[in-house]
Design a protein around this motif. Structure first.
Motif, PDB file in Angstrom:
ATOM      1  N   LEU A 153       0.827  -1.204   0.000  1.00 20.01           N
ATOM      2  CA  LEU A 153       0.000   0.000   0.000  1.00 20.01           C
ATOM      3  C   LEU A 153       0.867   1.261   0.000  1.00 20.01           C
ATOM      4  N   GLY A 154       1.939   1.243   0.778  1.00 11.83           N
ATOM      5  CA  GLY A 154       2.832   2.395   0.819  1.00 11.83           C
ATOM      6  C   GLY A 154       3.504   2.641  -0.519  1.00 11.83           C
ATOM      7  N   ARG A 159       3.874   5.634  -5.667  1.00 10.40           N
ATOM      8  CA  ARG A 159       3.815   5.595  -7.132  1.00 10.40           C
ATOM      9  C   ARG A 159       2.767   6.564  -7.664  1.00 10.40           C
ATOM     10  N   ALA A 160       1.708   6.764  -6.884  1.00  7.95           N
ATOM     11  CA  ALA A 160       0.622   7.635  -7.331  1.00  7.95           C
ATOM     12  C   ALA A 160       1.003   9.111  -7.316  1.00  7.95           C
ATOM     13  N   LEU A 269       6.953  -5.443  -5.699  1.00  7.87           N
ATOM     14  CA  LEU A 269       5.679  -5.868  -6.276  1.00  7.87           C
ATOM     15  C   LEU A 269       5.064  -4.785  -7.157  1.00  7.87           C
ATOM     16  N   VAL A 270       5.219  -3.538  -6.740  1.00  9.57           N
ATOM     17  CA  VAL A 270       4.600  -2.431  -7.466  1.00  9.57           C
ATOM     18  C   VAL A 270       5.434  -2.021  -8.679  1.00  9.57           C
ATOM     19  N   LEU A 275      14.132  -4.814  -9.415  1.00  8.81           N
ATOM     20  CA  LEU A 275      13.974  -4.888  -7.956  1.00  8.81           C
ATOM     21  C   LEU A 275      13.850  -6.332  -7.484  1.00  8.81           C
ATOM     22  N   TRP A 276      13.513  -7.231  -8.393  1.00 10.36           N
ATOM     23  CA  TRP A 276      13.439  -8.649  -8.035  1.00 10.36           C
ATOM     24  C   TRP A 276      14.804  -9.327  -8.101  1.00 10.36           C
ATOM     25  N   ASP A 277      15.789  -8.670  -8.720  1.00 13.48           N
ATOM     26  CA  ASP A 277      17.119  -9.270  -8.819  1.00 13.48           C
ATOM     27  C   ASP A 277      17.747  -9.361  -7.430  1.00 13.48           C
TER      28      ASP A 277
END
Length: 329
Positions: A153-154, A159-160, A269-270, A275-277
């Motif tokens: 959520l954060g 991002r918004a 996730l967002v 960032l998954w590396d």
């Protein structure tokens, strides 16, 4: 990163006069009807009682987890904003500014969430508390799920409000080991090797627990210092570790020790992508550090162990399982 429970760790004025007892970084509400009396023999407990499975059906526990969810959401939004702004302003000492602001943010959020859930807002604190036995494994699962949801959520909130350029340039302020940057002969990878990053996570997690969180777990020190001082110490130590991890490596592309898997998970996730590396490092390192700290608590002399709580730590649960299985054979 970092912080209504079963036994008193921080004693406030309200608890002294029979009100609700709130203890940061601790475990189960005293008002729970299934609370295990201190004198009850462990041999008479069922596995369900040892795991605290009834907490899955406790409305109070789920209500407390809302504090963890919102606290983690604000934490990710604030800290990732701090990370972005510290480097965007192009100051000479962005690491120092970032560490100071993170220290202040962590302290404020711990104080805000402390009356609701005990003030964890970090899977490291929750997992270590469960291993030691300050909270039940069931409550730990609920809290960590809430913290991860809050991290998402954060990240969504951040991002918004940021531009696409900022999001891409700073990876939404997430936890990175490496980045792809333009080079003289094409794109190059900048950052830290996976092994080094893993060791940093392990070491920083252990130091974080040893030098600050243990003060909250120790009822003597927590009561003597008060929850404002304890939360401030946790914030200071966490800020120092962020500064150290980003300074000692001096590697562009490495965001420093995550020290909060939920904070790292949200932007991953967002934002996704790189960032998954090596993202597993930000989970495996803290988990190993928590286990190492738990082993430390088992080694120290028992007269120096003054953390009270759920009283069913991980090893005792394993012993009960194996003994029970042996009796049924």
């Amino acid at each position: 990163m970092a912080a209504n429970v079963h036994v008193e760790i921080l004693d406030d004025e309200e608890s002294r006069h029979g009100g609700n007892r709130i203890q940061p970084l601790s475990s189960t509400p005293i008002s729970e009807p299934w609370r295990i009396e201190e004198g009850k023999k462990q041999s008479s407990l069922t596995l369900s009682e040892r795991l605290g499975l009834e907490e899955f059906f406790s409305l109070n526990v789920w209500r407390a987890s809302v504090g963890e969810l919102l606290g983690s959401a604000v934490l990710v939004f604030a800290i990732d904003t701090i990370v972005i702004s510290s480097f965007e302003t192009q100051t000479k000492t962005p690491n120092l500014i970032m560490a100071l602001l993170i220290c202040l943010t962590i302290t404020i959020l711990l104080l805000a969430v402390f009356p609701v859930s005990g003030g964890h807002i970090n899977p490291i604190i929750t997992f270590s508390a469960a291993l030691i036995g300050l909270i039940s494994i069931s409550r730990a699962v609920i809290y960590i799920l809430a913290q991860c949801a809050g991290g998402v959520l954060g990240a969504l909130a951040l991002r918004a409000v940021v531009s696409k350029t900022i999001e891409q340039t700073f990876s939404l302020g997430g936890c990175t080991l490496t980045i792809i940057a333009p080079g003289p002969h094409g794109p190059i990878t900048l950052g830290l090797e996976t092994g080094q990053a893993l060791w940093l996570e392990i070491i920083c997690t252990f130091v974080f627990l040893f030098a600050s969180v243990w003060i909250a777990f120790d009822e003597r020190q927590a009561r003597r210092l008060g929850h404002v001082v304890v939360c401030s110490i946790i914030g200071v130590v966490l800020g120092l570790l962020v500064f150290i991890s980003t300074t000692v490596t001096a590697q562009k592309g490495y965001a420093g020790a995550g020290l909060n898997p939920a904070r790292c998970l949200g932007p991953a996730l967002v934002r996704g992508g790189h960032l998954w590396d090596g993202h597993w490092v930000f989970w495996a390192g803290p988990a190993i550090g928590c286990v190492a700290f738990y082993l430390y608590t088992k080694i120290i002399p028992r007269q120096h162990f003054h953390a009270k709580g759920y009283k069913h730590d991980f090893l005792n649960i394993l012993k009960a399982v194996f003994v029970s299985n042996g009796d049924h054979k």
